[in-house]
Design an enzyme around this catalytic site. Structure first.
Site, short mmCIF file in Angstrom:
data_model
loop_
_atom_site.label_atom_id
_atom_site.label_comp_id
_atom_site.label_asym_id
_atom_site.label_seq_id
_atom_site.Cartn_x
_atom_site.Cartn_y
_atom_site.Cartn_z
N LYS A 80 39.66 37.23 53.58
CA LYS A 80 40.90 37.65 52.66
C LYS A 80 42.27 37.60 53.22
O LYS A 80 42.14 37.81 54.54
CB LYS A 80 40.80 38.97 52.20
N SER A 155 41.63 43.22 44.15
CA SER A 155 42.35 42.20 44.67
C SER A 155 41.59 41.45 45.64
O SER A 155 42.24 40.20 45.84
CB SER A 155 43.44 42.92 45.47
N SER A 179 39.19 47.38 45.39
CA SER A 179 39.45 45.98 45.41
C SER A 179 38.20 45.12 46.00
O SER A 179 38.38 43.74 46.04
CB SER A 179 40.58 45.64 46.42
N1 GLN Z 1 43.73 47.92 41.73
C1 GLN Z 1 44.11 48.76 42.62
C2 GLN Z 1 45.58 48.75 42.86
O1 GLN Z 1 46.29 47.77 42.18
C3 GLN Z 1 43.24 48.80 43.76
C4 GLN Z 1 43.61 47.85 44.75
C5 GLN Z 1 42.99 47.77 46.12
O2 GLN Z 1 42.01 48.32 46.32
N2 GLN Z 1 43.60 47.07 46.88
O3 GLN Z 1 46.14 49.43 43.52
#
Ligand code: GLN
Length: 484
Positions: A80, A155, A179
């Site tokens: 990532k 994400s 994420s």
């Molecule tokens: N969807 C969550 C957010 O937008 C989690 C994102 C993540 O785990 N990086 O913060």
């Protein structure tokens, strides 16, 4: 989608050991697959083809003369775009870091490199990991490999889509509020969020430092266990990394069983508004299969669930507003080169206004607000208290069960653009964010599909530092589930 052309990590290790394949062959098939499908999927932001093939040749030479770095020497991995790999771009899918190249390796990368892993390239993500669909990427759109009109989740959507689309054998993601687990469930792969502190965060670009964890996305539970054994462990460069010995995750799977294991189903999780019937059915079906295998299904309660989203979006944005202050066009990030800015302040303003996308700006503003004097006690301090209550909820639930079963997301992968407001997107995090607030470990394992073939994930949770129990439960489920 048809059968995936790539081996699993475990199969690749055996094939390399037996001389049935070479690192060059493995890397060429991954690169070939990227050439064929990535224009449709869009999982990768960057692939360094020449470097990958040169690394593969070096790995094959080491194997030929008996100096291989270990069983994984020569296996390619996708990363990532928020983890530092020396000499590769590190953009967090943000325009503000568009031209940034990392001068060093993150600890996880160092560990993988010392085992001979080859870093294929960078996978797409929501900008600075803020989002659940990859639609917040400032650089590129990624599609779900099962249906191009739908999101891959986020994400870590690029990493999940790469594994699901047969464009990577394994990948790394990060999980601050879901994420890793969410895109794993949307794309039909396994994704693990380790206990907070299990894996070093050194070299991971910080979003919310008290919640962030790195973890694997893989095709099988065993592959995730193999990855965890490599990346976990104390790191003096991350003071929050835990001293507890890591390892043994893969070897504990041979004795995996759920006989006598108590699986808790949190009542509140199944009362969530908008829970899709097909998701409910798949999760309940998985519970029945585990029961038939000797597990005991018990109802548990997590009453603080209703405050989790509010608490998370206060704490995460507060931490993000502090962490992202360094991207000011001077220390890091886009600099206005035209000399338009008249003062230093104007220069900061211009860099940040041009470099950050809307969601990142929204979160910086929210986070700055909840930390500002006069509001700090009302929001931030209160959210921290709720966080303690959420942790206690889990502590109590885990006196009545060994693992918890739940959906990962109320819905399967939705259409691009469908969750049009930020609030709707935040609400879809209901099942995953408490896990980060409590610091415990969790994973998503595929447990079925909708009628139209969209994957559905089963979330399994275990207390902090109980990754082995978690993986044993998931591996048993995976074995009895059969092919999907
Ligand atoms: N969807 C969550 C957010 O937008 C989690 C994102 C993540 O785990 N990086 O913060």
């Amino acid at each position: 989608m048809g059968a995936l052309p790539l081996p699993t990590l475990d199969q690749a290790v055996s094939a390399l050991r037996d001389g049935a394949t070479s690192s060059r062959e493995l890397c060429e098939s991954v690169l070939g697959r990227i050439d064929t499908v990535d224009s449709r999927i869009g999982a990768y932001l960057y692939v360094d083809r020449e470097e990958v093939l040169a690394d593969a040749a070096a790995a094959d030479r080491r194997r030929a003369d008996g100096s291989q770095l270990g069983p994984f020497d020569g296996i390619p991995i996708a990363v990532k775009d928020n983890m530092a790999v020396r000499g590769q771009p590190l953009t967090c899918a943000s325009r503000i870091l568009k031209d940034f190249v990392s001068p060093y390796d993150a600890t996880v990368i160092e560990r993988l490199r010392s085992q001979g892993f080859i870093f294929l390239g960078r996978t797409n993500m929501d900008e600075f990991a803020m989002g659940s669909s990859n639609e917040n990427s400032g650089l590129q759109a990624t599609s779900n490999p099962h249906d191009s009109s739908r999101v891959p989740g986020g994400s870590s959507g690029g990493s999940a889509a790469a594994v699901a689309g047969g464009e990577a054998i394994v990948a790394l993601g990060s999980d601050t509020g879901g994420s890793i687990r969410l895109p794993a469930s949307f794309c039909g792969v396994v994704g693990v969020k380790p206990t907070y502190g299990r894996v070093s965060r050194y070299g991971l670009v910080a979003f919310a430092s008290s919640l962030d964890q790195i973890g694997p996305l893989t095709r099988t539970v065993r592959d995730s266990a193999l990855m965890l054994d490599i990346i976990s462990g104390r790191d003096p460069r991350d003071s929050t990394s835990l001293p507890e010995p890591a390892g043994g995750c893969a070897s504990c799977l041979s004795a995996a069983s759920v006989n006598g294991m108590r699986c808790g189903m949190p009542r509140e999780y199944f009362e969530v508004e908008g829970l899709d019937p097909s998701v409910r059915e798949c999760v309940e079906n998985a519970a029945r299969q585990l029961e038939a295998e000797g597990a005991e299904i018990v109802e548990v309660s997590l009453p603080m669930l209703k405050y989790a989203i509010a608490a998370y979006y206060i704490i995460a944005t507060a931490e993000a507003s502090a962490n992202l202050a360094r991207f000011d066009g001077v220390r890091y990030g886009l600099r206005d080169s035209e000399g338009e800015a008249e003062s230093l302040l104007a220069q900061y303003r211009l860099s940040r206004a041009r470099g950050f996308g809307d969601e990142v700006k929204r979160r910086i503003i929210l986070g700055t607000y909840v930390l500002s004097s006069g509001y700090y006690d009302a929001y931030y301090l209160r959210a921290q208290k709720v966080r303690t209550l959420i942790r206690k909820d889990f502590e109590h639930a885990f006196t009545e069960c060994d693992v918890i079963l739940s959906p990962v997301s109320p819905e399967p992968a939705y259409k691009k653009g469908e969750l049009a407001t930020p609030l709707r997107m935040y609400l879809a995090d209901i099942y995953t964010i408490s896990v980060n607030l409590a610091g415990i470990c969790g994973l998503s394992v595929p447990c079925g599909a909708t009628e139209s073939g969209l994957p559905i994930g089963l979330q399994m949770l275990a207390p902090a530092l109980h990754e082995k129990r978690l993986l044993q439960a998931a591996a048993t489920y995976e074995a009895i589930r059969g092919d999907l």
